[in-house]
Design a protein around this motif. Sequence first.
Motif, PDB file in Angstrom:
ATOM      1  N   SER A 214       0.845  -1.196   0.000  1.00 35.04           N
ATOM      2  CA  SER A 214       0.000   0.000   0.000  1.00 35.04           C
ATOM      3  C   SER A 214       0.877   1.241   0.000  1.00 35.04           C
ATOM      4  O   SER A 214       1.924   1.264   0.649  1.00 35.04           O
TER       5      SER A 214
ATOM      6  N   ARG B 213      -1.229   4.745  -8.288  1.00 35.44           N
ATOM      7  CA  ARG B 213      -1.339   3.466  -7.584  1.00 35.44           C
ATOM      8  C   ARG B 213      -1.695   2.337  -8.549  1.00 35.44           C
ATOM      9  O   ARG B 213      -1.144   1.229  -8.459  1.00 35.44           O
ATOM     10  N   LYS B 214      -2.610   2.609  -9.467  1.00 31.28           N
ATOM     11  CA  LYS B 214      -2.981   1.588 -10.442  1.00 31.28           C
ATOM     12  C   LYS B 214      -1.804   1.247 -11.348  1.00 31.28           C
ATOM     13  O   LYS B 214      -1.531   0.077 -11.644  1.00 31.28           O
TER      14      LYS B 214
ATOM     15  N   SER C 271       0.657  -0.935  -9.595  1.00 31.59           N
ATOM     16  CA  SER C 271       0.182  -2.315  -9.524  1.00 31.59           C
ATOM     17  C   SER C 271       0.494  -3.043 -10.824  1.00 31.59           C
ATOM     18  O   SER C 271       0.940  -4.202 -10.816  1.00 31.59           O
TER      19      SER C 271
ATOM     20  N   GLN D  94      -5.901  -9.814  -7.108  1.00 29.08           N
ATOM     21  CA  GLN D  94      -5.899  -8.480  -6.544  1.00 29.08           C
ATOM     22  C   GLN D  94      -6.511  -8.508  -5.145  1.00 29.08           C
ATOM     23  O   GLN D  94      -7.315  -9.399  -4.818  1.00 29.08           O
TER      24      GLN D  94
ATOM     25  N   TYR E 134      -8.325  -7.083 -11.422  1.00 31.48           N
ATOM     26  CA  TYR E 134      -8.240  -5.653 -11.719  1.00 31.48           C
ATOM     27  C   TYR E 134      -6.812  -5.142 -11.526  1.00 31.48           C
ATOM     28  O   TYR E 134      -6.188  -5.376 -10.488  1.00 31.48           O
ATOM     29  N   ALA E 135      -6.284  -4.438 -12.516  1.00 33.74           N
ATOM     30  CA  ALA E 135      -4.937  -3.840 -12.475  1.00 33.74           C
ATOM     31  C   ALA E 135      -3.864  -4.875 -12.155  1.00 33.74           C
ATOM     32  O   ALA E 135      -2.859  -4.582 -11.512  1.00 33.74           O
TER      33      ALA E 135
ATOM     34  N   VAL F 129     -11.306  -1.746  -4.634  1.00 28.21           N
ATOM     35  CA  VAL F 129     -10.390  -2.212  -5.677  1.00 28.21           C
ATOM     36  C   VAL F 129     -10.106  -1.117  -6.695  1.00 28.21           C
ATOM     37  O   VAL F 129      -8.949  -0.909  -7.081  1.00 28.21           O
TER      38      VAL F 129
ATOM     39  N   VAL G 215      -7.502   1.162  -5.528  1.00 23.15           N
ATOM     40  CA  VAL G 215      -6.199   0.512  -5.361  1.00 23.15           C
ATOM     41  C   VAL G 215      -5.495   0.976  -4.084  1.00 23.15           C
ATOM     42  O   VAL G 215      -4.305   1.305  -4.093  1.00 23.15           O
TER      43      VAL G 215
ATOM     44  N   ILE H 215      -2.510  -3.152  -2.887  1.00 25.03           N
ATOM     45  CA  ILE H 215      -2.144  -3.852  -4.108  1.00 25.03           C
ATOM     46  C   ILE H 215      -1.881  -5.313  -3.767  1.00 25.03           C
ATOM     47  O   ILE H 215      -0.980  -5.622  -2.979  1.00 25.03           O
TER      48      ILE H 215
END
Length: 679
Positions: free
Chosen positions: A396, A416-417, A420, A441, A459-460, A630, A633, A636
């Motif tokens: 995080s 952040r995305k 990841s 995730q 996701y991501a 999510v 994010v 992660i």
Amino acid sequence: MKRLLLGSAALLVLPFAALANCPAITVADMGGVAPGAFPEQYDLAEFQAAASCTIELSENPGIAGFNAQIRGNPDLPAVADRLPEDPLVVVPYASAGSYGGTLDALSNGTEAGTSDFMSLRHVNLVRYSDDLETIVPNVAKSWAWNDDYTQLTFTLRKGHKWSDGQPFTSADVKFWYDNLALDPNVNEKPKDYVTVGGERMTVDTPDDVTVVFNLPAPKPGLLAHFATHFAQGFQPKHFLGQFHPDINPDADTLAKSLGFENGYAVIRAYYGNSDWMDTGTPMLNAPDLVGKLPADAAPTLESHIVVRETTEGRHFVANPYFYMIDTTGQQLPYINEMDELYANDQEVRLLKLVNGEVDYKAQSLQLSDAPLMLENQEKGDYTIQLKPRIAMQAVSFNVTHTDEAKRAVFGDVKFRKAMSEAIDRDGLNSTAYFGQGTLQQYTGFSPLPEFIDQKWKSYAMEYNPEGTKAVLDELGLKDTDGDGFRELPNGEPLVINMQFATQGIAGQVVELISQNWADVGIKSTVKEVTPDEYRSAQSSNQLDVGLWEKGQPMGIILGNNELWVPPFENYFAHRSGMLWAEWVDSNGTSGVEPPDYVKALMADINTLQSTPAGTDEFKAIANRMVAAMVENVLFIGTALTPDPIYVSNKLVNVPEFKTASYEYYRAYPYRPSQWYIKD
């Protein structure tokens, strides 16, 4: 010769040949005896009826000697006078045990990696059976909900006693709730599990064995809290209450006569100043005052009680008043003593494990440790169980960083995305997890219920370093000096300090993530610290990134909202947004105001806890929560993996664990009081 025979209502002393003792049934061989209402245990009358027998009580031959080591305890009465009228009858897994031995445990240090050892002696009002689905009685004999889940009634065991022989009653539950859990001098802020949507409950005690929790709104998950949490729903009023000013008007005077500032200082010396039960005792906190105090440690209901403590470790002896018996009438626990050694260095811990110097260990062991331990099983005379985890190792970014330039970057969801997507999880899985991980995730609920959109698991998650570079360029994070690493938009160097403790995440995982980030131009430093150092830095908002495991099942979340409210977990775990938490706790007078989606998460979790599970409304709220968690994010995810559990081959009645997880309180479902050490 006479033996003590315990009937359903009274204790009778009968000639030896009058009745045969009950059969030594086990989980492996029930001998035709019908199961009880709950798995692997019975109430006394229930068992005697099922087995057509009368329990004949017996005790550890060394129990008087252990009692003598518990300073302040009176001389020991007969075993029948120490047990409740209706002791909990425990069915051993493989065989009725024999008394003796010392269990050798290895912990990180006081308040830093002791939960695994604590789970060996832990008790609470209820617990999860080893199927991790069925809640069963434990300290409480039974419980009942009203129709709308706004009133939970526990019935205790008549005649149950603390480890000093004093009665355990409903007053001890009310004392815990009113005078410890809700007292700001003990707990600065009430924990979520003692409130319902932030509102306190009330506790009624109509008699000595009845406890009624009155809830301001429905909260079915309260029962699961008592089944899984380290914080016990009772404390000895007769002992700690003498130092509490609301119980004893002369508490401060008494405390000062013993050398303490006031009564609360004595309570903190015994109980700590939070809900964590494994704090140091006066033997460590006030060694020069121990002789003046009535006991070295507060009385307990657990299977063992501490009698010696230093900064190097602790020693425990069997509780002479423990309330469980096996099917032959032997008072539990079987294991005489427990010795706990502190070792904060992972290499030292591993050396002791492979040398066979430890009897049980799970906490702080990572999958990366498994090859070495598996290779040395025969040499060390132990067995490794590789079992799936519930939580995953996660990352995080500090979204409320004290450095305003870093806060602006870390607080941007695009950053952040992108970070990841900069993680090569396939490489992470093959290198650090030996191909054993299931990439996923972080979603908040673990496992993710089927009624929640499964797309959030991925996701991501796609490895996309080129896409990450483009986003970082867009955000103004560019390499302006040509050293291969990006600077902050203001031109200052961007270096992410990655402090980690092996209790929470494997070092190899951190190293690989650091390299992945370097590949997209983000410089980082990696440093291993102790769990105490990590938690201290986290608490003071000094971390750049959080690195720890994270995740809880739905059933536990319905009793405790901590994963959804800043800082998104407790002191011992993975937190982020510390200044958001300060804003929440101060009602907006200090800290940093969280964004709207965080406020929505806080409202939604409180609503979810009071909404009937399985309804359309319940499912809609849960889906909304996962989407918000999510998409933003905040945490992660990496992968769900197995982890090792270490068990000495000299330990008997240790079953196969279902999971290598903290979330059901480690060994607690597997009934360590019936483990024993073979000769």
